[in-house]
Design a protein around this motif. Structure first.
Motif, mmCIF file in Angstrom:
data_model
loop_
_atom_site.group_PDB
_atom_site.id
_atom_site.type_symbol
_atom_site.label_atom_id
_atom_site.label_comp_id
_atom_site.label_asym_id
_atom_site.label_seq_id
_atom_site.Cartn_x
_atom_site.Cartn_y
_atom_site.Cartn_z
ATOM 1 N N GLY A 25 31.547 32.496 32.994
ATOM 2 C CA GLY A 25 30.843 33.526 33.740
ATOM 3 C C GLY A 25 30.104 32.989 34.946
ATOM 4 N N GLU A 26 30.529 31.829 35.439
ATOM 5 C CA GLU A 26 29.848 31.198 36.569
ATOM 6 C C GLU A 26 30.529 31.478 37.908
ATOM 7 O OE1 GLU A 26 28.267 27.335 33.958
ATOM 8 O OE2 GLU A 26 29.918 27.118 35.407
ATOM 9 N N LYS A 27 31.839 31.761 37.877
ATOM 10 C CA LYS A 27 32.580 31.988 39.115
ATOM 11 C C LYS A 27 33.526 33.170 38.939
ATOM 12 C CE LYS A 27 32.364 27.196 40.738
ATOM 13 N NZ LYS A 27 33.139 26.004 41.204
ATOM 14 N N LEU A 28 33.912 33.769 40.071
ATOM 15 C CA LEU A 28 34.777 34.941 40.067
ATOM 16 C C LEU A 28 36.103 34.638 40.750
ATOM 17 C CD1 LEU A 28 32.198 37.719 41.072
ATOM 18 C CD2 LEU A 28 32.951 37.078 38.771
ATOM 19 N N ILE A 29 37.113 35.399 40.353
ATOM 20 C CA ILE A 29 38.449 35.267 40.923
ATOM 21 C C ILE A 29 39.020 36.666 41.117
ATOM 22 C CG2 ILE A 29 39.499 35.083 38.616
ATOM 23 C CD1 ILE A 29 41.632 33.260 39.833
ATOM 24 N N SER A 30 39.799 36.864 42.178
ATOM 25 C CA SER A 30 40.473 38.152 42.373
ATOM 26 C C SER A 30 41.809 37.926 43.070
ATOM 27 C CB SER A 30 39.611 39.116 43.190
ATOM 28 O OG SER A 30 39.639 38.770 44.560
ATOM 29 N N VAL A 31 42.652 38.956 43.006
ATOM 30 C CA VAL A 31 43.929 38.940 43.706
ATOM 31 C C VAL A 31 43.702 39.324 45.164
ATOM 32 C CG1 VAL A 31 46.221 39.988 43.873
ATOM 33 C CG2 VAL A 31 45.225 39.509 41.636
ATOM 34 N N ALA A 32 44.316 38.595 46.087
ATOM 35 C CA ALA A 32 44.302 38.945 47.508
ATOM 36 C C ALA A 32 45.727 39.313 47.890
ATOM 37 C CB ALA A 32 43.788 37.778 48.344
ATOM 38 N N MET A 33 46.019 40.605 47.830
ATOM 39 C CA MET A 33 47.379 41.061 48.109
ATOM 40 C C MET A 33 47.431 42.035 49.286
ATOM 41 S SD MET A 33 47.815 43.261 44.558
ATOM 42 C CE MET A 33 49.392 43.978 44.951
ATOM 43 N N SER A 34 46.489 42.989 49.360
ATOM 44 C CA SER A 34 46.529 43.999 50.429
ATOM 45 C C SER A 34 46.288 43.370 51.796
ATOM 46 C CB SER A 34 45.484 45.081 50.179
ATOM 47 O OG SER A 34 45.775 45.811 49.009
ATOM 48 N N GLU A 35 46.997 43.901 52.794
ATOM 49 C CA GLU A 35 46.864 43.438 54.173
ATOM 50 C C GLU A 35 46.691 44.646 55.092
ATOM 51 O OE1 GLU A 35 49.877 39.602 53.560
ATOM 52 O OE2 GLU A 35 50.277 41.074 55.126
ATOM 53 N N PHE A 83 40.374 44.236 51.383
ATOM 54 C CA PHE A 83 40.082 45.034 50.176
ATOM 55 C C PHE A 83 40.154 44.235 48.873
ATOM 56 C CE2 PHE A 83 42.001 48.592 52.881
ATOM 57 C CZ PHE A 83 40.764 48.930 53.418
ATOM 58 N N ASN A 84 39.788 42.963 48.888
ATOM 59 C CA ASN A 84 39.823 42.190 47.651
ATOM 60 C C ASN A 84 38.546 42.417 46.845
ATOM 61 O OD1 ASN A 84 38.003 39.739 48.718
ATOM 62 N ND2 ASN A 84 39.535 40.286 50.262
ATOM 63 N N THR A 85 38.696 42.637 45.555
ATOM 64 C CA THR A 85 37.578 42.911 44.665
ATOM 65 C C THR A 85 36.596 41.742 44.643
ATOM 66 O OG1 THR A 85 39.036 44.240 43.263
ATOM 67 C CG2 THR A 85 36.945 43.541 42.311
ATOM 68 N N HIS A 86 35.315 42.040 44.742
ATOM 69 C CA HIS A 86 34.262 41.011 44.754
ATOM 70 C C HIS A 86 34.473 39.986 45.867
ATOM 71 C CE1 HIS A 86 34.036 41.976 40.236
ATOM 72 N NE2 HIS A 86 32.934 42.475 40.782
ATOM 73 N N GLY A 87 35.187 40.377 46.909
ATOM 74 C CA GLY A 87 35.562 39.436 47.962
ATOM 75 C C GLY A 87 34.468 38.504 48.438
ATOM 76 N N PRO A 88 33.267 39.013 48.785
ATOM 77 C CA PRO A 88 32.220 38.132 49.308
ATOM 78 C C PRO A 88 31.680 37.142 48.280
ATOM 79 C CG PRO A 88 31.793 40.425 49.893
ATOM 80 C CD PRO A 88 32.884 40.430 48.868
ATOM 81 N N HIS A 89 31.950 37.397 46.991
ATOM 82 C CA HIS A 89 31.340 36.595 45.933
ATOM 83 C C HIS A 89 32.339 35.714 45.180
ATOM 84 C CE1 HIS A 89 27.915 39.238 46.607
ATOM 85 N NE2 HIS A 89 28.706 40.263 46.429
ATOM 86 N N GLU A 122 31.362 45.850 47.036
ATOM 87 C CA GLU A 122 31.479 45.063 48.257
ATOM 88 C C GLU A 122 32.849 44.400 48.359
ATOM 89 O OE1 GLU A 122 26.809 43.815 48.979
ATOM 90 O OE2 GLU A 122 28.112 42.424 47.904
ATOM 91 N N HIS A 123 33.339 44.342 49.574
ATOM 92 C CA HIS A 123 34.615 43.680 49.832
ATOM 93 C C HIS A 123 34.550 43.044 51.216
ATOM 94 C CE1 HIS A 123 36.177 46.816 52.673
ATOM 95 N NE2 HIS A 123 35.336 47.574 51.996
ATOM 96 N N CYS A 124 35.559 42.262 51.555
ATOM 97 C CA CYS A 124 35.593 41.618 52.870
ATOM 98 C C CYS A 124 37.025 41.230 53.193
ATOM 99 C CB CYS A 124 34.693 40.388 52.898
ATOM 100 S SG CYS A 124 35.240 39.082 51.781
ATOM 101 N N ALA A 125 37.266 40.991 54.457
ATOM 102 C CA ALA A 125 38.568 40.470 54.877
ATOM 103 C C ALA A 125 38.592 38.954 54.697
ATOM 104 C CB ALA A 125 38.836 40.838 56.329
ATOM 105 N N LEU A 126 39.787 38.432 54.495
ATOM 106 C CA LEU A 126 39.995 36.987 54.407
ATOM 107 C C LEU A 126 40.943 36.590 55.535
ATOM 108 C CD1 LEU A 126 40.695 36.671 50.557
ATOM 109 C CD2 LEU A 126 38.483 36.450 51.725
ATOM 110 N N TYR A 127 40.524 35.597 56.313
ATOM 111 C CA TYR A 127 41.335 35.155 57.455
ATOM 112 C C TYR A 127 41.830 33.728 57.196
ATOM 113 C CZ TYR A 127 38.930 39.097 59.619
ATOM 114 O OH TYR A 127 38.423 40.353 59.889
#
Length: 390
Positions: free
Chosen positions: A117-127, A156-162, A204-209
């Motif tokens: 429970g120390e770190k988060l992971i999500s799928v980055a698929m949407s563009e 639109f990645n879940t928990h993107g900023p975190h 919250e979400h964010c773009a990834l470049y």
């Protein structure tokens, strides 16, 4: 199919209901209002063996079937939706793609911190140009010695900023058969985290470049021809979406029913009006039908992934009817339902997002129709060059 729970599962449900109420109710619905991630609750989940319930024992999990995690998910989500998000990270989301396709060394390095429970992971698929049409990925990757170089943008990645880790869907070549996935760590050179943005639900979400982003080749999860394999695991993520959608709709329903048993208008309880009774009956039927579809998909999956058709039916139906139930619950409560002092308006907003995330009901209905007709239907318009050559 018999969907009655075993004695052990009935006890798990009772325990999870009591556990969620005791541990998470005091701060429920406050996390999103304060713009906070419930890290402390993620650690509580870990301490009680609830992060990794569905992962193999050799990967640090419990090796339990999917239906057991669904049981726990429902009880947590009914109490605290944001803590259910943490449970999703540890059992249903991108972690399943990592556990299924990552090397032993990669899993040993990454999984423990997530399961603690120390770190988060999500799928980055949407563009920007690939949402429902995820086969149109433009993010490219190529191997350069011991590294992979990635270029593209994700949204639109879940928990993107975190997040500390992202399972990034890419193309290693020019056609859809070259599609695969790479685990990218937050501090990877060439990865820029975009500004924090917020959905109407407060998430919250964010773009990834990715600009010549450098990642070791050992982080490759699927090297090519990956859509079938990735979506097999993604169907599990959809079940987490579906279970939370159903659980929140049930919460809204329960709150609205209690309200109509206490609120009086025109000298009698709202519950005494036939119009209210019919609404409640319709909502109850929808919730029960959705739950059976969810349990069918999860039970038939056993310890593996649910089938595409059963997960599609469950998600499309529950996403739609859960929103209808939340909407009617809000209406039954009138101004109280619309007030931010009560959770129903948040439930309404949150459920609406699940009709977009993880596959829209419209796209899922296309898949269901293909199964019925035993035919594949392209959603693309005719290519202009083909038109001209006819």
């Amino acid at each position: 199919m018999d969907f009655n729970f075993t004695d052990e599962q009935q006890e798990l449900k009772r325990w999870a209901k009591h556990f969620a109420k005791e541990k998470f109710s005091s701060k429920a619905y406050s996390w999103v209002k304060n713009g906070e991630v419930p890290w402390e609750n993620a650690k509580i989940l870990s301490e009680h063996g609830l992060m990794g319930m569905t992962l193999a024992i050799e990967d640090g999990g419990q090796g339990l079937p999917l239906i057991d995690a669904i049981i726990v998910m429902e009880e947590i989500a009914k109490v605290c939706p944001n803590t259910a998000d943490m449970f999703q990270v540890g059992n249903f989301g991108a972690i399943r793609q990592l556990a299924a396709y990552g090397s032993k060394q990669l899993k040993e390095r990454v999984l423990p911190s997530i399961l603690l429970g120390e770190k988060l992971i999500s799928v980055a698929m949407s563009e920007p140009n690939a949402g429902s049409a995820v086969t149109d990925l433009e993010t490219k990757a190529h191997i350069d010695g011991d590294n992979v170089i990635i270029n593209g943008t994700k949204v639109f990645n879940t928990h993107g900023p975190h997040n500390s880790f992202y399972v990034v869907w890419v193309r290693f070549g020019n056609d859809v058969k070259s599609s695969g996935a790479i685990l990218v760590e937050r501090d990877s050179p060439g990865l820029t985290i975009g500004k924090t943005e917020t959905h109407m639900s407060g998430e919250e979400h964010c773009a990834l470049y990715f600009e010549d982003c450098v990642v070791p080749t050992e982080n490759i999860l699927v090297p090519n021809n990956g859509f079938k394999r990735l979506f097999t695991m993604f169907n599990i993520e959809r079940m987490g979406n579906t279970a939370r959608s159903l659980a929140l709709a049930q919460s809204a329903f329960n709150i609205a029913v209690e309200h109509t048993k206490e609120r009086k208008q025109f000298g009698k309880l709202l519950a005494e009006f036939q119009g209210t009774q019919w609404k409640v009956a319709e909502m109850k039927m929808k919730l029960d039908a959705g739950r059976l579809l969810l349990y069918r998909a999860a039970t038939n999956a056993d310890k593996g992934a649910p089938s595409q058709i059963e997960s599609s039916i469950a998600k499309a139906y529950i996403n739609t009817t859960a929103f209808e139930v939340a909407n009617e619950s809000l209406q039954m409560m009138g101004g109280y339902g619309y007030s931010t002092d009560y959770p129903v308006e948040y439930i309404f907003r949150r459920i609406r997002g699940w009709m977009i995330a993880g596959g829209t009901p419209e796209m899922l209905k296309n898949k269901i129709a293909e199964e019925v007709f035993e035919m594949k239907f392209s959603q693309r318009g005719r290519n202009r060059e083909v038109e001209l050559n006819k």
